[in-house]
Design an enzyme around this catalytic site. Structure first.
Site, PDB file in Angstrom:
ATOM      1  N   PRO A   9       0.793  -1.230   0.000  1.00  0.00           N
ATOM      2  CA  PRO A   9       0.000   0.000   0.000  1.00  0.00           C
ATOM      3  C   PRO A   9       0.824   1.278   0.000  1.00  0.00           C
ATOM      4  CG  PRO A   9      -0.157  -1.135   2.112  1.00  0.00           C
ATOM      5  CD  PRO A   9       0.516  -2.078   1.160  1.00  0.00           C
ATOM      6  N   ASN A  10       0.332   2.220  -0.769  1.00  0.00           N
ATOM      7  CA  ASN A  10       0.857   3.591  -0.882  1.00  0.00           C
ATOM      8  C   ASN A  10       2.167   3.687  -1.661  1.00  0.00           C
ATOM      9  OD1 ASN A  10      -1.285   4.800   0.711  1.00  0.00           O
ATOM     10  ND2 ASN A  10      -0.382   3.712   2.438  1.00  0.00           N
ATOM     11  N   ARG A  17       4.988  10.884  -2.677  1.00  0.00           N
ATOM     12  CA  ARG A  17       4.637  10.656  -1.288  1.00  0.00           C
ATOM     13  C   ARG A  17       5.830  10.971  -0.376  1.00  0.00           C
ATOM     14  NH1 ARG A  17       4.621   4.606   1.309  1.00  0.00           N
ATOM     15  NH2 ARG A  17       3.773   5.211   3.323  1.00  0.00           N
ATOM     16  N   TYR A  22      10.934   8.985   1.249  1.00  0.00           N
ATOM     17  CA  TYR A  22      10.900   7.942   0.222  1.00  0.00           C
ATOM     18  C   TYR A  22      11.506   8.360  -1.112  1.00  0.00           C
ATOM     19  CZ  TYR A  22       7.616   5.936   3.617  1.00  0.00           C
ATOM     20  OH  TYR A  22       7.041   5.446   4.761  1.00  0.00           O
ATOM     21  N   ASN A  71       8.103  -5.380  -0.586  1.00  0.00           N
ATOM     22  CA  ASN A  71       7.922  -4.260   0.334  1.00  0.00           C
ATOM     23  C   ASN A  71       6.436  -4.211   0.636  1.00  0.00           C
ATOM     24  OD1 ASN A  71       7.710  -1.899   1.755  1.00  0.00           O
ATOM     25  ND2 ASN A  71       8.983  -0.686   0.372  1.00  0.00           N
ATOM     26  N   ALA A  74       2.889  -0.662   5.017  1.00  0.00           N
ATOM     27  CA  ALA A  74       2.378  -0.709   6.395  1.00  0.00           C
ATOM     28  C   ALA A  74       1.837  -2.083   6.777  1.00  0.00           C
ATOM     29  CB  ALA A  74       1.303   0.361   6.580  1.00  0.00           C
ATOM     30  N   HIS A  77       3.645  -4.297   9.318  1.00  0.00           N
ATOM     31  CA  HIS A  77       3.495  -4.129  10.765  1.00  0.00           C
ATOM     32  C   HIS A  77       2.151  -4.629  11.284  1.00  0.00           C
ATOM     33  CE1 HIS A  77       6.838  -1.598   9.717  1.00  0.00           C
ATOM     34  NE2 HIS A  77       6.065  -0.742   9.081  1.00  0.00           N
ATOM     35  N   ASP A  84       1.445 -15.524   6.789  1.00  0.00           N
ATOM     36  CA  ASP A  84       1.007 -16.909   6.546  1.00  0.00           C
ATOM     37  C   ASP A  84       1.155 -17.279   5.069  1.00  0.00           C
ATOM     38  OD1 ASP A  84       0.405 -17.348   9.200  1.00  0.00           O
ATOM     39  OD2 ASP A  84      -1.773 -17.209   8.952  1.00  0.00           O
ATOM     40  N   GLU A  95      12.475  -9.389   2.256  1.00  0.00           N
ATOM     41  CA  GLU A  95      11.721  -8.209   2.734  1.00  0.00           C
ATOM     42  C   GLU A  95      12.585  -6.963   2.541  1.00  0.00           C
ATOM     43  OE1 GLU A  95      10.666  -8.463   6.905  1.00  0.00           O
ATOM     44  OE2 GLU A  95      10.055  -6.355   6.982  1.00  0.00           O
ATOM     45  N   HIS A  97      12.665  -2.497   2.791  1.00  0.00           N
ATOM     46  CA  HIS A  97      12.060  -1.206   3.131  1.00  0.00           C
ATOM     47  C   HIS A  97      12.972  -0.098   2.635  1.00  0.00           C
ATOM     48  CE1 HIS A  97       8.942  -3.081   5.430  1.00  0.00           C
ATOM     49  NE2 HIS A  97       9.868  -3.869   5.943  1.00  0.00           N
ATOM     50  N   ILE A  98      12.347   0.934   2.127  1.00  0.00           N
ATOM     51  CA  ILE A  98      13.086   2.091   1.601  1.00  0.00           C
ATOM     52  C   ILE A  98      13.687   2.877   2.766  1.00  0.00           C
ATOM     53  CG2 ILE A  98      12.801   4.273   0.348  1.00  0.00           C
ATOM     54  CD1 ILE A  98      10.396   2.793  -1.120  1.00  0.00           C
ATOM     55  N   SER A  99      12.860   3.175   3.736  1.00  0.00           N
ATOM     56  CA  SER A  99      13.312   3.945   4.901  1.00  0.00           C
ATOM     57  C   SER A  99      13.846   2.994   5.971  1.00  0.00           C
ATOM     58  CB  SER A  99      12.147   4.766   5.468  1.00  0.00           C
ATOM     59  OG  SER A  99      11.115   3.905   5.932  1.00  0.00           O
ATOM     60  N   ARG A 104      12.434   5.045  13.010  1.00  0.00           N
ATOM     61  CA  ARG A 104      11.158   5.769  12.929  1.00  0.00           C
ATOM     62  C   ARG A 104      10.260   5.397  14.119  1.00  0.00           C
ATOM     63  NH1 ARG A 104       8.884   5.323   6.984  1.00  0.00           N
ATOM     64  NH2 ARG A 104       7.508   6.926   7.875  1.00  0.00           N
ATOM     65  N   ARG A 108       6.636   0.919  13.789  1.00  0.00           N
ATOM     66  CA  ARG A 108       7.271   0.401  12.570  1.00  0.00           C
ATOM     67  C   ARG A 108       8.428  -0.551  12.883  1.00  0.00           C
ATOM     68  NH1 ARG A 108       5.048   3.725   8.502  1.00  0.00           N
ATOM     69  NH2 ARG A 108       4.527   5.758   9.354  1.00  0.00           N
TER      70      ARG A 108
HETATM   71  C1  DQA Z   1       8.027   1.247   4.175  1.00  0.00           C
HETATM   72  C2  DQA Z   1       8.023   1.474   5.684  1.00  0.00           C
HETATM   73  C3  DQA Z   1       6.632   1.262   6.260  1.00  0.00           C
HETATM   74  O1  DQA Z   1       6.645   1.477   7.662  1.00  0.00           O
HETATM   75  C4  DQA Z   1       5.654   2.219   5.624  1.00  0.00           C
HETATM   76  O2  DQA Z   1       4.344   1.972   6.105  1.00  0.00           O
HETATM   77  C5  DQA Z   1       5.682   2.182   4.143  1.00  0.00           C
HETATM   78  C6  DQA Z   1       6.991   2.114   3.473  1.00  0.00           C
HETATM   79  C7  DQA Z   1       9.402   1.576   3.539  1.00  0.00           C
HETATM   80  O3  DQA Z   1       9.634   1.114   2.441  1.00  0.00           O
HETATM   81  O4  DQA Z   1      10.200   2.316   4.131  1.00  0.00           O
HETATM   82  O5  DQA Z   1       4.666   2.298   3.474  1.00  0.00           O
HETATM   83  O6  DQA Z   1       7.749  -0.117   3.914  1.00  0.00           O
END
Ligand code: DQA
Length: 139
Positions: A9-10, A17, A22, A71, A74, A77, A84, A95, A97-99, A104, A108
């Protein structure tokens, strides 16, 4: 080797964003670069804001592809269901993550999916995806 990059998502809003967290680049633009940097792979990309669609995609390709770079945004978390799904398949999942989620908010810091993934790459900006793909070049 068939590898899927799966964004949750997002992440369709990358480039627009919260660019301070990001970056300024859209994933579509970055994906073109990845395809030219990793010509040895058949690279695919799927993004969804919907948990069930992410799970369906994991089921669909999780017995035939060689790797998934995930990725989960959210859902990382919150989603026992995605954890599963990863546990149910044969394809190894990295897995990303960008950040740096550990620098944070505390909500998270926990990932439901880390324990069922092959490994985790966190906090290198879009380079996190590149590093994950490098893992698959060694396979
Ligand atoms: C994220 C970190 C997550 O906590 C956040 O909800 C995202 C992006 C990252 O790539 O840093 O949507 O997965």
């Amino acid at each position: 080797m068939k590898i899927l990059i799966l964004n949750g998502p997002n992440l369709n809003l990358l480039g627009k964003r919260e660019p301070e967290k990001y970056g300024n680049r859209s994933f579509e633009d970055f994906f073109d670069e990845l395809k030219s940097d990793f010509k040895e792979f058949d690279l695919y990309y799927f993004q969804s804001n919907i948990e069930g669609e992410i799970i369906n995609k994991i089921h669909e390709i999780g017995f035939s592809y060689d790797g998934i770079v995930l990725n989960a945004g959210a859902y990382t978390h919150t989603s026992i269901a995605i954890a599963d799904a990863i546990a149910a398949i044969k394809t190894p999942v990295v897995e990303v993550h960008i950040s740096n989620v550990h620098a944070r908010e505390t909500f998270r810091h926990h990932s439901y999916i880390s324990s069922v993934c092959k490994g985790i790459i966190v906090g290198f900006g879009l380079e996190s995806y590149t590093l994950a793909l490098k893992y698959f070049t060694k396979k």
